[in-house]
Design an enzyme around this catalytic site. Structure first.
Site, PDB file in Angstrom:
ATOM      1  N   MET A  10       0.833  -1.209   0.000  1.00 35.80           N
ATOM      2  CA  MET A  10       0.000   0.000   0.000  1.00 35.80           C
ATOM      3  C   MET A  10       0.870   1.263   0.000  1.00 35.80           C
ATOM      4  SD  MET A  10      -2.783  -1.396   2.787  1.00 35.80           S
ATOM      5  CE  MET A  10      -1.527  -1.915   3.969  1.00 35.80           C
ATOM      6  N   GLN A  52     -10.557   3.231  -0.284  1.00 32.80           N
ATOM      7  CA  GLN A  52     -10.207   4.461   0.430  1.00 32.80           C
ATOM      8  C   GLN A  52     -10.994   5.649  -0.113  1.00 32.80           C
ATOM      9  OE1 GLN A  52      -5.974   4.699  -0.190  1.00 32.80           O
ATOM     10  NE2 GLN A  52      -5.470   3.709   1.762  1.00 32.80           N
ATOM     11  N   THR A  83       2.309   1.699   5.971  1.00 29.28           N
ATOM     12  CA  THR A  83       1.672   2.871   5.387  1.00 29.28           C
ATOM     13  C   THR A  83       1.135   3.725   6.516  1.00 29.28           C
ATOM     14  OG1 THR A  83      -0.345   3.609   4.234  1.00 29.28           O
ATOM     15  CG2 THR A  83      -0.314   1.353   5.007  1.00 29.28           C
ATOM     16  N   ASN A  84       1.202   5.032   6.364  1.00 29.14           N
ATOM     17  CA  ASN A  84       0.639   5.927   7.378  1.00 29.14           C
ATOM     18  C   ASN A  84      -0.885   5.935   7.332  1.00 29.14           C
ATOM     19  OD1 ASN A  84       2.936   7.844   8.694  1.00 29.14           O
ATOM     20  ND2 ASN A  84       3.493   7.347   6.591  1.00 29.14           N
ATOM     21  N   THR A  85      -1.449   6.056   6.124  1.00 31.87           N
ATOM     22  CA  THR A  85      -2.892   6.221   5.978  1.00 31.87           C
ATOM     23  C   THR A  85      -3.681   5.101   6.630  1.00 31.87           C
ATOM     24  OG1 THR A  85      -2.664   7.484   3.919  1.00 31.87           O
ATOM     25  CG2 THR A  85      -4.778   6.396   4.299  1.00 31.87           C
ATOM     26  N   CYS A 197       3.684  10.077   4.619  1.00 30.07           N
ATOM     27  CA  CYS A 197       3.238   9.060   3.672  1.00 30.07           C
ATOM     28  C   CYS A 197       4.493   8.297   3.288  1.00 30.07           C
ATOM     29  CB  CYS A 197       2.588   9.678   2.438  1.00 30.07           C
ATOM     30  SG  CYS A 197       2.220   8.484   1.144  1.00 30.07           S
ATOM     31  N   THR A 198       4.405   6.976   3.285  1.00 29.02           N
ATOM     32  CA  THR A 198       5.621   6.182   3.133  1.00 29.02           C
ATOM     33  C   THR A 198       6.224   6.263   1.746  1.00 29.02           C
ATOM     34  OG1 THR A 198       4.188   4.239   2.830  1.00 29.02           O
ATOM     35  CG2 THR A 198       5.135   4.580   5.016  1.00 29.02           C
ATOM     36  N   GLU A 199       5.505   6.863   0.775  1.00 29.59           N
ATOM     37  CA  GLU A 199       6.103   7.058  -0.554  1.00 29.59           C
ATOM     38  C   GLU A 199       6.851   8.383  -0.699  1.00 29.59           C
ATOM     39  OE1 GLU A 199       3.255   3.879  -1.034  1.00 29.59           O
ATOM     40  OE2 GLU A 199       2.857   5.933  -0.381  1.00 29.59           O
TER      41      GLU A 199
END
Length: 232
Positions: A10, A52, A83-85, A197-199
């Site tokens: 994700m 989401q 993932t943060n979200t 956000c991990t990206e």
């Protein structure tokens, strides 16, 4: 060594960074040819993204709980949501299993406080920037003052994540857009900025900000190694 249970996919772009970091950090500490003992459940992100944006958080909770249960049954000693979200569903995930969940906001907040900062800018998906599950934890549990971008900047940050970064696309113009958003957060008093956000760590580096950046991907992955190597 404890077994890390990674809930990933994700997106897979950031999950690959988790896998790289936990193995490199384990090897750095233990030497030889040591690597992390871990399991990963990786989602098809297309379905996660759709749910989401359709606001189907109850359905997302069910698939996240199922992933957690699979990892626990596979032998994981604790869980990491990559993932943060999706930490919006951290409580639901925790309630479904008998092993602990390492929440991404906690080691991030501890690192920020250890550096002496109180006013933090937060970048992430619209869900992370606008909803209370993340910034509320930073404020209420850790006493941080959280600043988020204005509405237009939030839209830009969110769209770059979902239209580019989850696909591994890193564009110069998007880096410039993020630099401008960060500069506006600093002008509003942010002493540091959370890459929530991990990206985002794929796009933004330390040189893109006049204040320190806190990369949640690296912080969370290193904290997972801390837990994996902690003596029982």
């Amino acid at each position: 060594m404890k077994t890390i249970g990674l809930i990933g996919g994700m997106s897979w772009e950031s999950s690959a960074e988790y896998y790289r970091i936990v193995n490199q950090e384990t090897n750095r500490r233990l030497g030889g040819v040591h690597s992390a003992q871990c399991l990963m459940w990786s989602f098809d992100f297309e379905e996660i993204k759709r749910l989401q944006h359709d606001g189907e958080w109850d359905k997302l909770a069910e698939v996240m709980k199922e992933a957690a249960i699979r990892l626990e049954r596979g032998g994981a000693d604790f869980l990491v949501i990559c993932t943060n979200t999706m930490h919006r569903l951290a409580d639901a995930v925790s309630s479904a299993v008998g092993i602990p969940l390492l929440h991404i906001a906690d080691p991030t907040a501890e690192k920020i406080k250890a550096s002496g900062f109180e006013r933090v800018g937060l970048l992430g998906t619209a869900f992370t920037m606008e909803q209370e599950f993340y910034k509320g934890r930073l404020q209420q549990r850790h006493g941080l003052n959280v600043i988020v971008p204005d509405e237009d900047d939030r839209r830009v940050v969110h769209e770059i994540i979902y239209k580019e970064l989850v696909l591994g696309q890193v564009r110069t113009e998007s880096r410039e857009a993020y630099r401008a958003v960060i500069a506006r957060l600093i002008a509003r008093g942010a002493q540091c900025v959370i890459l929530g956000c991990t990206e985002i760590m794929l796009l933004v580096k330390d040189e893109d900000s006049a204040v320190p950046l806190f990369d949640t991907t690296t912080i969370h992955a290193v904290a997972a190694v801390d837990e994996a190597l902690r003596l029982v």
